[in-house]
Design a protein around this motif. Structure first.
Motif, PDB file in Angstrom:
ATOM      1  N   ILE A  81       0.844  -1.182   0.098  1.00 27.17           N
ATOM      2  CA  ILE A  81       0.228  -0.260  -0.079  1.00 27.17           C
ATOM      3  C   ILE A  81       0.916   1.211  -0.232  1.00 27.17           C
ATOM      4  N   GLY A  82       1.876   1.277   0.860  1.00 28.88           N
ATOM      5  CA  GLY A  82       2.636   2.340   0.757  1.00 28.88           C
ATOM      6  C   GLY A  82       3.744   2.601   0.005  1.00 28.88           C
ATOM      7  N   GLY A  83       4.289   1.634  -0.667  1.00 26.46           N
ATOM      8  CA  GLY A  83       5.153   1.837  -1.629  1.00 26.46           C
ATOM      9  C   GLY A  83       4.711   2.290  -3.043  1.00 26.46           C
ATOM     10  N   VAL A  84       3.437   2.030  -3.279  1.00 24.40           N
ATOM     11  CA  VAL A  84       2.476   2.662  -4.417  1.00 24.40           C
ATOM     12  C   VAL A  84       2.615   4.378  -4.072  1.00 24.40           C
ATOM     13  N   THR A  85       2.513   4.513  -3.017  1.00 29.38           N
ATOM     14  CA  THR A  85       2.158   5.998  -2.479  1.00 29.38           C
ATOM     15  C   THR A  85       3.509   6.712  -2.578  1.00 29.38           C
ATOM     16  N   VAL A  86       4.451   6.157  -2.053  1.00 26.06           N
ATOM     17  CA  VAL A  86       5.815   6.678  -1.794  1.00 26.06           C
ATOM     18  C   VAL A  86       6.667   6.970  -3.155  1.00 26.06           C
ATOM     19  N   SER A  87       6.137   5.884  -3.958  1.00 29.09           N
ATOM     20  CA  SER A  87       7.035   6.060  -5.072  1.00 29.09           C
ATOM     21  C   SER A  87       6.344   7.011  -6.059  1.00 29.09           C
ATOM     22  N   PHE A  89       4.923   9.660  -4.991  1.00 28.75           N
ATOM     23  CA  PHE A  89       5.681  11.138  -4.414  1.00 28.75           C
ATOM     24  C   PHE A  89       6.779  11.231  -5.079  1.00 28.75           C
ATOM     25  N   ILE A  90       7.957  10.360  -4.911  1.00 26.82           N
ATOM     26  CA  ILE A  90       9.089  10.665  -5.446  1.00 26.82           C
ATOM     27  C   ILE A  90       8.979  10.854  -6.768  1.00 26.82           C
ATOM     28  N   LEU A  91       8.403  10.188  -7.855  1.00 25.73           N
ATOM     29  CA  LEU A  91       8.261  10.415  -8.983  1.00 25.73           C
ATOM     30  C   LEU A  91       7.579  11.666  -9.351  1.00 25.73           C
ATOM     31  N   ASP A  92       6.550  12.069  -8.770  1.00 26.96           N
ATOM     32  CA  ASP A  92       6.115  13.398  -8.813  1.00 26.96           C
ATOM     33  C   ASP A  92       7.287  14.836  -8.540  1.00 26.96           C
TER      34      ASP A  92
END
Length: 109
Positions: A81-87, A89-92
């Motif tokens: 769940i969190g990996g999708v959100t964090v990655s 965010f980093i790509l944005d």
């Protein structure tokens, strides 16, 4: 025999992460292509980030009464769940920084 145990453990982590990515996709109500990406990112994140997440989960949630196998599955799911959100965010951040550094005339120089 030893390598089959390693493959099986990674497969369970990947499944837990993929299911976490699936939950993330379903709650965001994204398109099917977004869902496929989130499921894959969740699986990859779970396999490679679980060694970091298991100790962190203990310090954040306190003593969790579970077997090591259950903790591993839980960390894989949470990372999915969190990996999708964090990655994402980093790509944005990366794309915004790159756009800010681009010359105003749109050239690649």
């Amino acid at each position: 025999m030893e390598w089959t145990l390693w493959v099986w453990t990674d497969a369970r982590l990947a499944l837990a992460g993929a299911l976490g990515g699936c939950v993330s996709w379903l709650t965001r109500k994204g398109s099917f292509s977004d869902g496929a990406v989130q499921i894959v990112v969740g699986a990859i994140s779970a396999v490679y980030l679980s060694p970091i997440a298991i100790p962190v989960m203990g310090s954040v949630f306190g003593k969790i009464v579970a077997t090591p196998e259950e903790l591993s599955r839980l960390s894989g799911f949470v990372i999915g769940i969190g990996g999708v959100t964090v990655s994402g965010f980093i790509l944005d951040l990366w794309h915004r920084r790159r756009a800010a550094l681009a010359p105003p005339d749109g050239s690649d120089k």
